[in-house]
Motif scaffolding. Structure first.
Motif, PDB file in Angstrom:
ATOM      1  N   GLY B  45       0.826  -1.207   0.000  1.00  0.00           N
ATOM      2  CA  GLY B  45       0.000   0.000   0.000  1.00  0.00           C
ATOM      3  C   GLY B  45       0.858   1.254   0.000  1.00  0.00           C
ATOM      4  O   GLY B  45       0.659   2.167  -0.816  1.00  0.00           O
ATOM      5  N   LEU B  46       1.849   1.306   0.873  1.00  0.00           N
ATOM      6  CA  LEU B  46       2.739   2.479   0.917  1.00  0.00           C
ATOM      7  C   LEU B  46       3.514   2.614  -0.378  1.00  0.00           C
ATOM      8  O   LEU B  46       3.676   3.712  -0.914  1.00  0.00           O
ATOM      9  N   MET B  47       3.978   1.462  -0.888  1.00  0.00           N
ATOM     10  CA  MET B  47       4.740   1.487  -2.125  1.00  0.00           C
ATOM     11  C   MET B  47       3.900   2.116  -3.235  1.00  0.00           C
ATOM     12  O   MET B  47       4.344   3.044  -3.924  1.00  0.00           O
ATOM     13  N   LEU B  48       2.669   1.630  -3.400  1.00  0.00           N
ATOM     14  CA  LEU B  48       1.815   2.151  -4.458  1.00  0.00           C
ATOM     15  C   LEU B  48       1.479   3.625  -4.207  1.00  0.00           C
ATOM     16  O   LEU B  48       1.504   4.446  -5.131  1.00  0.00           O
ATOM     17  N   ALA B  49       1.195   3.941  -2.949  1.00  0.00           N
ATOM     18  CA  ALA B  49       0.851   5.331  -2.627  1.00  0.00           C
ATOM     19  C   ALA B  49       2.011   6.260  -2.990  1.00  0.00           C
ATOM     20  O   ALA B  49       1.807   7.316  -3.600  1.00  0.00           O
ATOM     21  N   PHE B  50       3.230   5.864  -2.651  1.00  0.00           N
ATOM     22  CA  PHE B  50       4.383   6.724  -2.942  1.00  0.00           C
ATOM     23  C   PHE B  50       4.644   6.801  -4.437  1.00  0.00           C
ATOM     24  O   PHE B  50       5.027   7.855  -4.954  1.00  0.00           O
ATOM     25  N   VAL B  51       4.457   5.664  -5.123  1.00  0.00           N
ATOM     26  CA  VAL B  51       4.686   5.682  -6.573  1.00  0.00           C
ATOM     27  C   VAL B  51       3.705   6.637  -7.231  1.00  0.00           C
ATOM     28  O   VAL B  51       4.074   7.424  -8.109  1.00  0.00           O
ATOM     29  N   ILE B  52       2.458   6.598  -6.777  1.00  0.00           N
ATOM     30  CA  ILE B  52       1.451   7.479  -7.403  1.00  0.00           C
ATOM     31  C   ILE B  52       1.678   8.936  -6.998  1.00  0.00           C
ATOM     32  O   ILE B  52       1.731   9.842  -7.829  1.00  0.00           O
ATOM     33  N   ARG B  53       1.853   9.144  -5.700  1.00  0.00           N
ATOM     34  CA  ARG B  53       1.968  10.508  -5.180  1.00  0.00           C
ATOM     35  C   ARG B  53       3.237  11.209  -5.671  1.00  0.00           C
ATOM     36  O   ARG B  53       3.218  12.385  -6.010  1.00  0.00           O
ATOM     37  N   PHE B  54       4.342  10.477  -5.700  1.00  0.00           N
ATOM     38  CA  PHE B  54       5.635  11.116  -5.986  1.00  0.00           C
ATOM     39  C   PHE B  54       6.194  10.705  -7.339  1.00  0.00           C
ATOM     40  O   PHE B  54       7.387  10.762  -7.560  1.00  0.00           O
ATOM     41  N   ARG B  55       5.331  10.250  -8.243  1.00  0.00           N
ATOM     42  CA  ARG B  55       5.904   9.763  -9.508  1.00  0.00           C
ATOM     43  C   ARG B  55       6.393  10.950 -10.350  1.00  0.00           C
ATOM     44  O   ARG B  55       5.871  12.064 -10.265  1.00  0.00           O
ATOM     45  N   LYS B  56       7.384  10.669 -11.159  1.00  0.00           N
ATOM     46  CA  LYS B  56       7.949  11.679 -12.034  1.00  0.00           C
ATOM     47  C   LYS B  56       6.944  11.988 -13.131  1.00  0.00           C
ATOM     48  O   LYS B  56       6.445  11.081 -13.787  1.00  0.00           O
ATOM     49  N   ARG B  57       6.576  13.236 -13.274  1.00  0.00           N
ATOM     50  CA  ARG B  57       5.597  13.599 -14.293  1.00  0.00           C
ATOM     51  C   ARG B  57       5.791  15.069 -14.635  1.00  0.00           C
ATOM     52  O   ARG B  57       6.366  15.827 -13.839  1.00  0.00           O
ATOM     53  N   PRO B  58       5.309  15.481 -15.793  1.00  0.00           N
ATOM     54  CA  PRO B  58       5.486  16.887 -16.166  1.00  0.00           C
ATOM     55  C   PRO B  58       4.817  17.788 -15.137  1.00  0.00           C
ATOM     56  O   PRO B  58       3.706  17.512 -14.680  1.00  0.00           O
ATOM     57  N   GLY B  59       5.502  18.815 -14.751  1.00  0.00           N
ATOM     58  CA  GLY B  59       4.914  19.772 -13.820  1.00  0.00           C
ATOM     59  C   GLY B  59       5.130  19.430 -12.363  1.00  0.00           C
ATOM     60  O   GLY B  59       4.756  20.181 -11.474  1.00  0.00           O
ATOM     61  N   TYR B  60       5.717  18.247 -12.099  1.00  0.00           N
ATOM     62  CA  TYR B  60       5.953  17.864 -10.700  1.00  0.00           C
ATOM     63  C   TYR B  60       7.407  18.125 -10.339  1.00  0.00           C
ATOM     64  O   TYR B  60       8.314  17.748 -11.083  1.00  0.00           O
TER      65      TYR B  60
END
Lengths: 554, 330
Positions: B45-60
């Motif tokens: 759960g934490l792994m997925l949450a961090f991947v989604i929340r902190f994923r590399k994306r334009p504007g982040y």
């Protein structure tokens, strides 16, 4: 057409520095030896994988499907022996470690380049002996060679054990080389706690290789002495004790599973830090947990013998120590997850393998708790539950980390970039196929399906069918991954020096590196200070921020 | 999804509880299962949450400062799992002691493992291929092996113990429900490992004594050919020799008696009374062509009368024109 900046120096590199087959077979270059190991080890993995598919095909139906019982017993023995002795044990240290370790140290080579080449050739001789025993009467003892079965069976046990004996020396020499390299070749400014965590993993591994492998050597020699000369050591018919063999065997082979997993954990530390684009969390705890695992791993071998008739007290002690060794592994997992927090997680192929690792090794580790507890182990030991458990740790853990590392260092070692989309598809199918294959095995194991069974009761058939289907999904995943890598060799874009933005030293030289590794001596700093590196579209990779600019940012 | 419905019907994990220790083992299993499930969901759960929340994306852009270590956190996530696994360790040991400590009044059966069958010797000397026990009474097995290591495993009872040559290992259980349960060999022992199966028959109160009495007196209560058929099934012949002409580890018994057999290394023999007797007592003397010399001797294990009964049974298998009923009615 402009030549990418990071590639300007790659004209003369270790791959084209010398030419001709002799320049490979007699090379003392750790990078070339690493590549030779890699090719040999991947060939062994292919062989072991073919055995695995044949096993799963046979188990599609109860009774005979494609082979008889004796052939099946040879198949699972060869699958286990090839995968363990030829692939998993040497995989990460000898193939990836050989290539990366001196580069990470900023050194020109390992401490003993000739010994390194000798290790490789010992590996080849050991592997050939194993092949000989396949041709002359494949061993049917299981990779564990339990006595008295192994001293009485009618197959080439001697050449097989001699092969494992020689492979052991290969492993010892590699370990010795790595320990000395890490002690003596570290640049003065790279203190122990400034070492990349992969090196900590390799260091812990090397300690086990040197201290535990000789015991396996002695045990296998005793086995040969009993078979060839009739000296009674393990066979009760000659006055020996068969359970003694199990103690000797597991005194090596349990630490050996940490020979397999420690370097894998080192790889995962690198992958998670690099692709989270931030400093690793809890460096000291991760580093020290490697050493803790290496030490405790020597004291848990008796957990393989909870139903062999060892005393209750011994079983209690081994059970408690087994639970203890779970803690440093758990600490690492928590630290890797914390590393992603407030990072910039990039789902490149190596990171997909690292996330797979966390998922699969999580299951592998947690199911180990059922086997560490004495009462539940009695029911579960020697069933498919154990088979599934160790595949989740050894395959889901070590092999997945190996392939993650392979895709991570591939641009560095070949100078070529692979197609991300295909590589991700391969990683995804491997993940799906693996879980399909082995989750079903937990279920049938808990129901009581024993391992190493050629025939089985009809009630287990649905589990076996699902497991076999999964194995083929897994195989397709590997074919795609392999095709992606092979394709990159011929048609891949040239790789920049630092395609991922990692801060360890191997990324501060060209891809592929020159014969002497570094055009100019790199200056080691904090191996996880990734903010010093920024993406430069012109180089299509990461470049160092000029010192003034980075000071301004901080 | 037929597989999912199959799993749902079988129960997710553990099989039927047939012994006194089974509920205790299963309770620990469930405890570990829920702890594991919790930590697994936490990790993933934490792994997925961090991947989604902190994923590399334009504007982040990642936060400027992130912690690199936290000793209190490290000690917490080392300490809590440590306590939990120690609970598992001690709990596991307590139940393990119950599994390993037989009550004093246990009924004792001797067990012999050999490639690839089980022999159970009851206190009166009767030997059978299957284990029979009374319900609700502790039974203690004293086990040894004739050849390599085997392991006696009854999933429904949650017990397993290696059976080692040159020493005795013990196992006990108290069956709680009458019925027939599967026994496996759980330690790899060669070609026939997966066929080294038998069953435990748990008898209703009183039923066990009746069974033992009848089974022990086969030769006195049945015609020889019929007794021979039972011996064929109960004494391990059936493991390797078929009676319907199909292949096995040893030659089939169908149409064997009175016929000529080709021997390994040339020559032939007629399968008469003396040949059968010799093959049982000295199996290495004449090996049939195409088979391995793997049969153990039955010297001292079968009485003369029993061998005679087996020969009578073999005769019925050879006499294809004579119905078995006529043979029995002699």
């Amino acid at each position: 057409m402009s030549v990418p900046l990071g590639n300007a120096l790659a004209a003369d590199n270790y791959l084209n520095h010398e030419k001709g087959w002799r320049s490979w077979l007699f090379t003392l270059d750790h990078k070339r030896i690493g590549v030779m190991y890699l090719v040999s080890i991947l060939a062994s993995f292919l062989l072991g994988g073919i055995f695995a598919l044949l096993i799963r095909m046979e188990l599609w139906t109860p009774g005979r499907t494609i082979m008889d019982a004796h052939t099946y017993n040879q198949m699972f023995t060869l699958h286990g022996a090839a995968m363990i002795f030829l692939f998993i044990i040497p995989g990460i240290p000898a193939a990836l470690g050989n290539f990366v370790l001196p580069l990470m140290l900023g050194a020109k080579d390992v401490a003993f380049p000739r010994l390194n080449l000798l290790s490789y050739y010992l590996w080849v001789v050991g592997a050939l002996l194993a092949l000989v025993s396949i041709v002359t009467g494949a061993v049917d003892t299981g990779w564990t060679f339990y006595t008295p079965y192994s001293t009485t069976t009618n197959t080439s046990v001697i050449s097989m054990t001699l092969g494992a004996f020689i492979l052991g020396f290969s492993s010892i020499f590699t370990g010795l080389n790595f320990i000395v390299s890490i002690h003596k070749l570290r640049p003065p400014s790279m203190t122990w706690f400034k070492m990349p965590l992969f090196l900590w993993g390799l260091y812990g591994t090397a300690i086990i290789q040197i201290l535990a492998t000789p015991v396996l050597g002695i045990t296998l020699l005793l086995l040969i002495a009993e078979r060839a000369l009739g000296v009674g050591i393990f066979d009760p018919a000659l006055g020996g004790d068969p359970v003694l063999f199990q103690h000797f065997f597991w005194f090596y082979s349990h630490p050996a599973v940490y020979i397999m997993i420690l370097p894998a954990m080192g790889v995962i530390s690198e992958l998670v830090a690099t692709f989270s684009h931030r400093h690793i969390f809890g460096y000291r705890f991760i580093a020290m947990s490697s050493i803790a695992i290496a030490v405790i791993s020597f004291l848990v071998w008796g957990h393989h013998m909870f139903v062999s008739g060892q005393s209750n007290l011994a079983s209690l002690i081994f059970s408690i120590l087994t639970f203890l060794v779970a803690i440093p592994s758990a600490v690492k997992v928590f630290n890797w997850i914390a590393t992603m927090y407030k990072g910039e997680v990039e789902l490149a192929t190596p990171m997909l393998y690292a996330l797979s690792f966390l998922f699969l090794f999580g299951i592998g580790g947690l199911t180990g708790l059922f086997l560490g507890a004495l009462a539940t182990d009695v029911h579960l030991t020697d069933t498919y539950f154990v088979v599934a458990h160790f595949h989740y740790t050894m395959f889901g853990g070590t092999a997945i980390a190996f392939f993650g590392g392979l895709f991570y260092w591939w641009p560095k070692s070949t100078g070529k970039l692979y197609k991300e989309a295909w590589a991700r598809l391969g990683a995804f199918l491997i993940f799906i196929g693996f879980n399909t294959t082995f989750l079903a095995q937990f279920l049938m194991g808990a129901q009581g399906m024993p391992r190493r069974y050629y025939n089985y009761l009809p009630e287990f058939a649905p589990y076996h069918k699902v497991s076999t289907l999964g194995a083929f999904i897994l195989a397709v995943g590997f074919l795609i991954a392999a095709a992606t890598l092979v394709h990159s060799l011929f048609a891949g874009e040239p790789a920049p020096a630092n395609p991922w933005g990692a801060a360890t030293l191997e990324w501060q030289t060209t891809s592929p590196p020159p014969h002497d590794n570094f055009p100019t001596q790199p200056e080691p700093g904090d191996p996880y200070e990734v903010d010093k590196w920024v993406y430069d579209p012109a180089a299509r990779g990461y470049v160092l921020v000029p010192a003034a600019a980075s000071a301004g940012r901080a | 999804m037929s597989f999912l419905s199959f799993v749902a019907e079988k129960g997710m994990f553990l099989p039927f509880q047939g012994s006194t220790v089974a509920p205790a083992v299963d309770a620990l299993f469930k405890f570990i299962f829920w702890i594991s499930a919790f930590f697994f969901l936490l990790i993933v759960g934490l792994m997925l949450a961090f991947v989604i929340r902190f994923r590399k994306r334009p504007g982040y852009t990642k936060p400027a400062h992130a912690p690199t270590h936290n000793t209190l956190l490290e000690l917490t996530w080392s300490g809590i799992p440590l306590i939990l696994v120690m609970v598992m360790g001690v709990w596991g040991f307590k139940v393990f002691l119950d599994i390993n400590t037989p009550p004093a009044n246990a009924y004792e059966v001797q067990v012999t493992g050999q490639k690839w069958k089980w022999l159970f010797t009851y206190p009166n000397g009767y030997v059978d291929e299957a284990l029979h026990v009374p319900v609700d009474q502790p039974v203690r097995l004293v086990m040894t092996s004739e050849d390599v290591i085997h392991s006696f495993f009854v999933p429904a009872f949650r017990v397993k113990r290696d059976v080692v040559p040159g020493r005795y290992t013990k196992l006990w259980f108290r069956a709680t429900k009458p019925g027939t349960y599967q026994v496996f060999c759980a330690e790899y022992c060669g070609t026939g490992h997966s066929d080294m199966l038998t069953s435990v028959a748990v008898h209703e109160p009183g039923g066990f004594e009746k069974w033992l009495d009848q089974a022990s007196n086969l030769l006195n209560t049945l015609p020889p050919a019929e007794a021979g058929r039972k011996l064929y099934q109960s004494r391990g012949c059936a493991q390797c020799h078929s009676v319907d002409g199909s292949g096995g580890i040893g030659p089939t018994f169908k149409e064997l008696f009175g016929h000529k057999v080709a021997l390994r290394g040339g020559g032939q023999a007629v399968a008469d009374e003396d040949y059968v007797r010799e093959s049982i007592l000295e199996p290495m003397a004449k090996i049939v062509a195409g088979f391995e010399p793997v049969m153990p001797t039955y010297k001292g294990r079968l009485k003369d009368q029993e061998i005679t009964a087996l020969i009578a049974y073999l005769k019925t298998l050879a006499a294809e024109n004579r119905p078995a009923a006529e043979e029995k009615g002699r």
